[in-house]
Structure formats: structure tokens, C-alpha cells
Scaffold this motif. Structure first.
Motif, PDB file in Angstrom:
ATOM      1  N   SER A 243      45.425  37.395  74.994  1.00  0.00           N
ATOM      2  CA  SER A 243      46.389  36.432  74.475  1.00  0.00           C
ATOM      3  C   SER A 243      45.872  35.021  74.709  1.00  0.00           C
ATOM      4  CB  SER A 243      47.753  36.596  75.156  1.00  0.00           C
ATOM      5  OG  SER A 243      47.682  36.192  76.512  1.00  0.00           O
ATOM      6  N   ARG A 244      46.418  34.080  73.964  1.00  0.00           N
ATOM      7  CA  ARG A 244      46.011  32.683  74.152  1.00  0.00           C
ATOM      8  C   ARG A 244      46.380  32.201  75.549  1.00  0.00           C
ATOM      9  NH1 ARG A 244      46.591  29.005  68.714  1.00  0.00           N
ATOM     10  NH2 ARG A 244      45.953  30.560  67.178  1.00  0.00           N
ATOM     11  N   ARG A 245      47.548  32.604  76.012  1.00  0.00           N
ATOM     12  CA  ARG A 245      47.984  32.189  77.348  1.00  0.00           C
ATOM     13  C   ARG A 245      47.043  32.734  78.416  1.00  0.00           C
ATOM     14  NH1 ARG A 245      54.146  33.209  79.012  1.00  0.00           N
ATOM     15  NH2 ARG A 245      54.341  31.704  77.302  1.00  0.00           N
ATOM     16  N   ALA A 246      46.620  33.988  78.254  1.00  0.00           N
ATOM     17  CA  ALA A 246      45.691  34.572  79.222  1.00  0.00           C
ATOM     18  C   ALA A 246      44.352  33.848  79.199  1.00  0.00           C
ATOM     19  CB  ALA A 246      45.494  36.057  78.923  1.00  0.00           C
ATOM     20  N   ALA A 247      43.913  33.444  78.017  1.00  0.00           N
ATOM     21  CA  ALA A 247      42.652  32.688  77.911  1.00  0.00           C
ATOM     22  C   ALA A 247      42.777  31.352  78.616  1.00  0.00           C
ATOM     23  CB  ALA A 247      42.299  32.487  76.445  1.00  0.00           C
ATOM     24  N   VAL A 270      41.434  35.879  69.518  1.00  0.00           N
ATOM     25  CA  VAL A 270      42.649  35.425  70.194  1.00  0.00           C
ATOM     26  C   VAL A 270      42.288  34.646  71.452  1.00  0.00           C
ATOM     27  CG1 VAL A 270      44.740  36.171  71.383  1.00  0.00           C
ATOM     28  CG2 VAL A 270      44.069  37.277  69.250  1.00  0.00           C
ATOM     29  N   LEU A 271      41.343  35.160  72.230  1.00  0.00           N
ATOM     30  CA  LEU A 271      40.905  34.451  73.436  1.00  0.00           C
ATOM     31  C   LEU A 271      40.225  33.138  73.071  1.00  0.00           C
ATOM     32  CD1 LEU A 271      39.476  37.388  75.604  1.00  0.00           C
ATOM     33  CD2 LEU A 271      41.704  36.265  75.799  1.00  0.00           C
ATOM     34  N   ALA A 272      39.392  33.167  72.038  1.00  0.00           N
ATOM     35  CA  ALA A 272      38.694  31.950  71.614  1.00  0.00           C
ATOM     36  C   ALA A 272      39.690  30.883  71.165  1.00  0.00           C
ATOM     37  CB  ALA A 272      37.720  32.275  70.487  1.00  0.00           C
ATOM     38  N   THR A 293      32.974  30.506  70.417  1.00  0.00           N
ATOM     39  CA  THR A 293      32.873  31.594  69.442  1.00  0.00           C
ATOM     40  C   THR A 293      33.903  32.673  69.763  1.00  0.00           C
ATOM     41  OG1 THR A 293      31.248  32.927  70.670  1.00  0.00           O
ATOM     42  CG2 THR A 293      30.385  31.205  69.194  1.00  0.00           C
ATOM     43  N   GLY A 294      34.276  33.401  68.727  1.00  0.00           N
ATOM     44  CA  GLY A 294      35.212  34.501  68.892  1.00  0.00           C
ATOM     45  C   GLY A 294      34.610  35.809  68.400  1.00  0.00           C
ATOM     46  N   PHE A 295      35.491  36.749  68.119  1.00  0.00           N
ATOM     47  CA  PHE A 295      35.044  38.069  67.659  1.00  0.00           C
ATOM     48  C   PHE A 295      36.211  38.717  66.924  1.00  0.00           C
ATOM     49  CE2 PHE A 295      33.289  42.196  67.463  1.00  0.00           C
ATOM     50  CZ  PHE A 295      31.958  42.157  67.866  1.00  0.00           C
ATOM     51  N   ASP A 296      36.002  39.186  65.710  1.00  0.00           N
ATOM     52  CA  ASP A 296      36.949  39.929  64.863  1.00  0.00           C
ATOM     53  C   ASP A 296      37.169  39.251  63.519  1.00  0.00           C
ATOM     54  OD1 ASP A 296      37.392  41.969  66.718  1.00  0.00           O
ATOM     55  OD2 ASP A 296      39.101  40.919  67.628  1.00  0.00           O
TER      56      ASP A 296
END
Length: 354
Positions: A243-247, A270-272, A293-296
């Protein structure tokens, strides 16, 4: 007394099997006889054959299960999961079957019970960490399954659909390394069970418990090893959830030191996006450009200008369900490796000059 199938049969003057056919095999009766039976059932208050008992007699339930290690709400809020399940749902509709979501509790005893008791004809094992125990339970039930985590030791009769996680992650990391970045942070969720948010020290990615995360972190590390940055020279960050909050919790304080990372490679979009939120909200002075960078390649990635790795989420779900519901005659077709692509956008750029 509760009305029974026999009571309906007696009222109409037909056999029990004829009443049963009125519900389950209407093509075996004339329209007039079926209507007489259903009308008698309505008058008696008979609701029809018990669906569970009927499924047991037929030998199939008419439903496939989707296993995942997250709360049930994750299936409706995570953008990748939503598209994956849409693909599963489309295939299920074509085959006239339904879909049962089976979130696995953290306690393995409870999780095992969930797999043992799920009323399904087979399982799609999606996003399950350390999935071997789950596969053992499914095999013991004699049910087919499809995994979305390809394994090197998978037999020819095992069905899976997925991507080369390591190679896909390598493409993103090689891009960042090619821009000159050497002070790099790697961000992933649930790197270890119950690990807190923030920096985490491991001897290498082989210690990561989730196969998908392990593959992506290995790919990141491969690319930086090629430019002289070994695993110990990378900052590993754990997010307690995707989640964004967890990131945001994971990168708290990351950019405050004298030599902060110039790039953050996240294991999901989502993390990115959560990292980009933190960078945008900083109010304690100017922030040097940080590549992310992200992934998906979820829908929000393009609007945010996020450089990411694209994988076909909906197609992955559709093929997983098709492999389960209509298995190929050729065993070689049981293993499906889907393509990925690096999508470069504005969230990455050259390392800033000192």
C-alpha cells in the motif's frame, strides 16, 4: 414438517428422480410436466434439492477457488489483483462456473483448514508465499490447481502461468544503473514475515520468503552487481503491506541523511506511488531528484509518469482459469510464460550532479 422431494413426487404422482430432473435436467421432461412439478413444489413450500448434496452426487461443485495471502479486501482494492481477478472471472463465465475467493489467514493451521474446506473443483494459487504446503493440501484432496509463481522444479503435469520475475526486474534495474545511479534503495512488501517497516539486513535475496519478491529483488541485485554494487551496497527496505501508506512508512527518514539514495526501485507500482507521494509532500527544504521505478504498470502508473515493468495482469488471470477449466492435451502447454516490457516515463533520470 419441512417439505421433501418425496412429498412433491407423491403430490404429482411421479418418481423422486423425475422431480429431481425438473430442477437439474429439465431437458428430460416435457414443459408441461416440469411446470406441474414446480407448481406443486411452490404450493408445498419445497425450495428444491440441496445444492451441496447435489454437488456431491454430481462429483463437481461448479466453482474454482483463488488462494491469496492477504485480507479479503485486498482483492477489491489492489489494482493488479482487481485486473487479475477480472481475467479469472471472464474465463469462469465462459465455462459457466463461479469463483470463490479464499484469503489465507496468517496462522497456517487456520490457512490449511481454509484450503481443506473450500467447496471448489480446483484452485488458482495466486500470490501465496511459501506455497508448497498449500499445494500439498490441494494434492491430498485430489483437486487440480494452477500456480502463478513458476518454479524451476515444476513437473510437466503441473500447470502455471507467470512471468520471469528476475529478468523483468533486471530490466528496470539495468535502466536505472545505466543512468548512473549507485546509491540505491530496494523496496518490497513482506520481505520477511512480521518484519517492521524500514531498513532490513539480509545476507542476500535468497532469504526472502515470498517467491515473487525473491525473484524481483534478485533481478535488481543482478543488474547492480554488473556495475560494481554488490548486495551489501544496496539499501533494502521492508514495507508491511502493498500500500502507499506502507511504502511511506518504509522510506521514513530515508532521504534525511548526508548521502541519501538517488534511486528507489520498488517491487510494485503501489509501493512506488507511495514513494512519489513522500517525495512530493516533503516540506523540509529542496529535495534532490530521486529516480523511482515500479512494477506491474497499473492504470495509475501512467498518470504519475512512473517508469515501470508492464505485465499482462488480466491475461494472466484469464489464462490461469483456462488452464484450470480446460487443461491442454499437450503437457508442454501447461507452462505459460508471459512477456513483460520496461516502460520508461518521467520518474527516472540521470543521477543528479553533486
Amino acid at each position: 414438517m419441512k417439505p421433501t422431494l418425496q412429498a412433491v413426487a407423491d403430490a404429482v404422482g411421479v418418481s423422486r428422480s423425475t422431480v429431481s430432473n425438473a430442477y437439474s435436467r429439465p431437458d428430460q421432461l416435457s414443459a408441461a410436466l416440469r411446470e406441474r412439478i414446480l407448481d406443486a413444489a411452490r404450493q408445498l413450500g419445497y425450495p428444491g434439492p440441496n445444492p451441496t448434496a447435489r454437488s456431491l452426487r454430481r462429483g463437481f461443485v461448479g466453482s474454482i477457488g483463488v488462494l491469496f495471502t492477504s485480507q479479503l479486501s485486498y482483492a477489491f482494492t489492489d489494482p493488479f489483483a482487481v485486473r487479475f481477478l477480472a481475467g479469472v472471472g471472464e474465463a469462469a463465465e465462459r465455462h459457466g462456473t463461479s469463483m470463490l475467493l479464499v484469503p489465507l489467514p496468517q496462522a497456517q493451521t487456520d490457512a490449511r483448514r481454509a484450503v481443506e474446506n473450500a467447496a471448489v473443483d480446483g484452485f488458482c494459487v495466486y500470490c501465496v508465499a511459501d506455497e508448497e504446503w498449500a499445494l500439498d493440501v490441494i494434492r491430498a484432496r485430489g483437486l487440480p490447481y494452477v500456480s502463478t509463481a513458476p518454479r524451476d522444479d515444476a513437473g510437466a503435469d503441473e500447470r502455471f502461468v507467470g512471468i520471469d520475475e528476475r529478468a523483468a526486474a533486471y530490466s528496470a534495474a539495468a535502466h536505472v544503473a545505466g543512468l548512473g545511479h549507485r546509491r540505491v534503495a530496494l523496496l518490497a512488501d513482506a520481505v520477511l514475515p512480521d518484519a517492521p517497516a524500514g531498513p532490513l539486513t539480509l545476507s542476500g535475496p535468497q532469504e526472502v520468503w515470498h517467491p515473487t519478491t525473491r525473484g524481483r529483488l534478485t533481478g535488481f541485485a543482478d543488474a547492480f552487481a554488473e556495475v560494481g554494487v554488490d548486495w551489501a551496497g544496496l539499501t533494502l527496505l521492508n514495507a508491511p503491506g502493498n500500500s502507499r501508506r506502507a511504502a511511506a512508512a518504509a522510506v521514513a527518514g530515508l532521504f534525511d541523511g548526508p548521502a541519501p539514495p538517488t534511486a528507489v526501485l520498488a517491487g510494485s507500482d503501489v509501493l512506488a506511488l507511495g514513494v512519489l507521494d513522500v517525495l512530493a509532500q516533503r516540506s523540509d527544504g529542496p529535495v534532490p531528484p530521486v529516480s523511482v521505478t515500479g512494477f506491474d504498470d497499473v492504470p495509475e502508473a501512467a498518470a504519475a509518469g512512473l517508469t515501470t515493468v508492464r505485465q499482462p495482469a488480466k491475461e494472466k488471470g484469464r489464462i490461469a482459469a483456462e488452464l484450470l477449466l480446460d487443461p491442454p492435451a499437450d503437457a508442454a502447454a501447461n507452462h505459460v510464460l508471459l512477456p513483460t516490457a520496461l516502460v520508461v516515463r518521467t520518474s527516472t533520470g540521470p543521477v543528479p550532479r553533486s
